[in-house]
Design a protein around this motif. Structure first.
Motif, short mmCIF file in Angstrom:
data_model
loop_
_atom_site.label_atom_id
_atom_site.label_comp_id
_atom_site.label_asym_id
_atom_site.label_seq_id
_atom_site.Cartn_x
_atom_site.Cartn_y
_atom_site.Cartn_z
N MET A 113 107.27 51.64 87.89
CA MET A 113 107.66 51.30 89.23
C MET A 113 107.53 49.79 89.38
SD MET A 113 105.23 52.22 92.56
CE MET A 113 103.96 52.99 91.62
N GLN A 114 108.48 49.17 90.06
CA GLN A 114 108.43 47.74 90.29
C GLN A 114 108.26 47.47 91.78
OE1 GLN A 114 111.82 45.82 88.53
NE2 GLN A 114 110.85 45.79 86.54
N LYS A 115 107.47 46.46 92.09
CA LYS A 115 107.22 46.08 93.48
C LYS A 115 107.39 44.57 93.62
CE LYS A 115 105.42 49.66 95.79
NZ LYS A 115 105.99 50.15 97.02
N LYS A 116 108.02 44.16 94.72
CA LYS A 116 108.05 42.74 95.06
C LYS A 116 106.79 42.46 95.85
CE LYS A 116 112.98 42.04 95.09
NZ LYS A 116 114.17 41.65 95.85
N VAL A 117 106.11 41.38 95.47
CA VAL A 117 104.82 41.05 96.09
C VAL A 117 104.83 39.60 96.55
CG1 VAL A 117 102.34 40.84 95.67
CG2 VAL A 117 103.61 42.74 94.66
N LYS A 118 104.39 39.39 97.77
CA LYS A 118 104.18 38.03 98.28
C LYS A 118 102.68 37.82 98.34
CE LYS A 118 105.27 34.87 102.00
NZ LYS A 118 105.94 34.68 103.29
N VAL A 119 102.21 36.78 97.66
CA VAL A 119 100.78 36.53 97.55
C VAL A 119 100.36 35.42 98.51
CG1 VAL A 119 98.96 35.81 95.96
CG2 VAL A 119 100.81 37.26 95.16
N LYS A 120 99.24 35.64 99.19
CA LYS A 120 98.67 34.60 100.06
C LYS A 120 97.25 34.32 99.58
CE LYS A 120 101.56 35.47 103.99
NZ LYS A 120 101.67 35.43 105.42
N PRO A 121 97.08 33.31 98.71
CA PRO A 121 95.74 32.99 98.19
C PRO A 121 94.88 32.29 99.25
CG PRO A 121 97.38 31.49 97.30
CD PRO A 121 98.12 32.49 98.14
N ASN A 122 93.60 32.18 98.96
CA ASN A 122 92.62 31.51 99.83
C ASN A 122 92.50 32.16 101.20
OD1 ASN A 122 91.80 29.52 97.98
ND2 ASN A 122 93.59 28.28 98.47
N SER A 123 92.71 33.47 101.30
CA SER A 123 92.55 34.16 102.57
C SER A 123 91.07 34.47 102.80
CB SER A 123 93.34 35.48 102.56
OG SER A 123 94.71 35.22 102.44
N LYS A 124 90.72 34.74 104.05
CA LYS A 124 89.33 35.05 104.37
C LYS A 124 88.93 36.42 103.86
CE LYS A 124 88.79 32.20 108.49
NZ LYS A 124 88.28 31.07 107.77
N GLN A 125 89.87 37.36 103.82
CA GLN A 125 89.56 38.70 103.33
C GLN A 125 90.70 39.23 102.48
OE1 GLN A 125 88.91 41.09 106.78
NE2 GLN A 125 91.01 41.00 107.47
N GLN A 126 90.33 40.16 101.59
CA GLN A 126 91.34 40.80 100.74
C GLN A 126 92.00 41.93 101.52
OE1 GLN A 126 89.02 42.37 97.54
NE2 GLN A 126 89.51 40.68 96.19
N LYS A 127 93.32 41.98 101.47
CA LYS A 127 94.00 43.14 102.03
C LYS A 127 95.42 43.21 101.50
CE LYS A 127 95.21 41.00 106.45
NZ LYS A 127 95.10 41.08 107.89
N ILE A 128 95.97 44.43 101.53
CA ILE A 128 97.33 44.67 101.08
C ILE A 128 98.10 45.25 102.25
CG2 ILE A 128 98.79 45.98 99.50
CD1 ILE A 128 96.46 46.05 97.54
N GLY A 160 107.25 35.28 88.22
CA GLY A 160 106.57 34.57 89.29
C GLY A 160 105.11 34.29 89.02
N LEU A 161 104.75 34.07 87.75
CA LEU A 161 103.34 33.83 87.41
C LEU A 161 102.72 32.70 88.23
CD1 LEU A 161 102.72 34.13 83.57
CD2 LEU A 161 101.46 35.21 85.41
N SER A 162 103.49 31.64 88.47
CA SER A 162 102.94 30.51 89.22
C SER A 162 103.59 30.38 90.60
CB SER A 162 103.12 29.21 88.42
OG SER A 162 104.49 29.01 88.17
N SER A 163 104.15 31.46 91.08
CA SER A 163 104.83 31.46 92.38
C SER A 163 104.13 32.41 93.33
CB SER A 163 106.29 31.91 92.17
OG SER A 163 106.91 32.16 93.39
N ARG A 164 104.39 32.26 94.62
CA ARG A 164 103.84 33.21 95.60
C ARG A 164 104.64 34.50 95.63
NH1 ARG A 164 100.88 30.45 100.42
NH2 ARG A 164 100.19 28.55 99.41
N GLN A 165 105.91 34.41 95.26
CA GLN A 165 106.77 35.60 95.19
C GLN A 165 106.71 36.13 93.76
OE1 GLN A 165 108.41 36.88 97.80
NE2 GLN A 165 108.06 35.22 99.23
N LYS A 166 106.25 37.35 93.59
CA LYS A 166 106.09 37.91 92.26
C LYS A 166 106.79 39.26 92.16
CE LYS A 166 101.51 35.83 91.83
NZ LYS A 166 101.87 34.70 91.04
N LEU A 167 107.18 39.60 90.95
CA LEU A 167 107.69 40.93 90.66
C LEU A 167 106.66 41.60 89.76
CD1 LEU A 167 109.99 42.97 90.94
CD2 LEU A 167 110.97 42.02 88.87
N ILE A 168 106.12 42.70 90.25
CA ILE A 168 105.02 43.39 89.55
C ILE A 168 105.54 44.71 89.02
CG2 ILE A 168 102.71 44.37 89.81
CD1 ILE A 168 102.72 41.41 90.33
#
Length: 75
Positions: free
Chosen positions: A1-16, A61-69
């Motif tokens: 299964m493939q998912k498009k993921v937008k990553v937001k680093p340095n957040s106060k809490q982890q969540k999906i 997207g290894l070094s991008s905020r938009q990743k394909l997982i």
């Protein structure tokens, strides 16, 4: 299964957050330095989909905020 993921680093809490189009927005505590955010992302997604970490791969997207997982579900 493939998912498009937008990553937001340095957040106060982890969540999906699941978006209406099926993509995910993932808030990570780690900074995007030395692959730390990518490691945390893989661990979080493995926990969410209940698979080993080795089943979660960043396809693009290894070094991008938009990743394909890719999440392997062949258990």
């Amino acid at each position: 299964m493939q998912k498009k993921v937008k990553v937001k680093p340095n957040s106060k809490q982890q969540k999906i957050e699941e978006q209406a189009d099926g993509s995910l927005t993932v808030h990570l505590k780690s900074p995007p330095v030395d692959g730390k955010a990518n490691e945390e992302l893989i661990k979080l997604l493995a926990d969410k989909f209940d698979v080993p970490k080795s089943y979660v791969t960043i396809k693009s997207g290894l070094s991008s905020r938009q990743k394909l997982i890719e999440i392997s579900t062949d258990i």
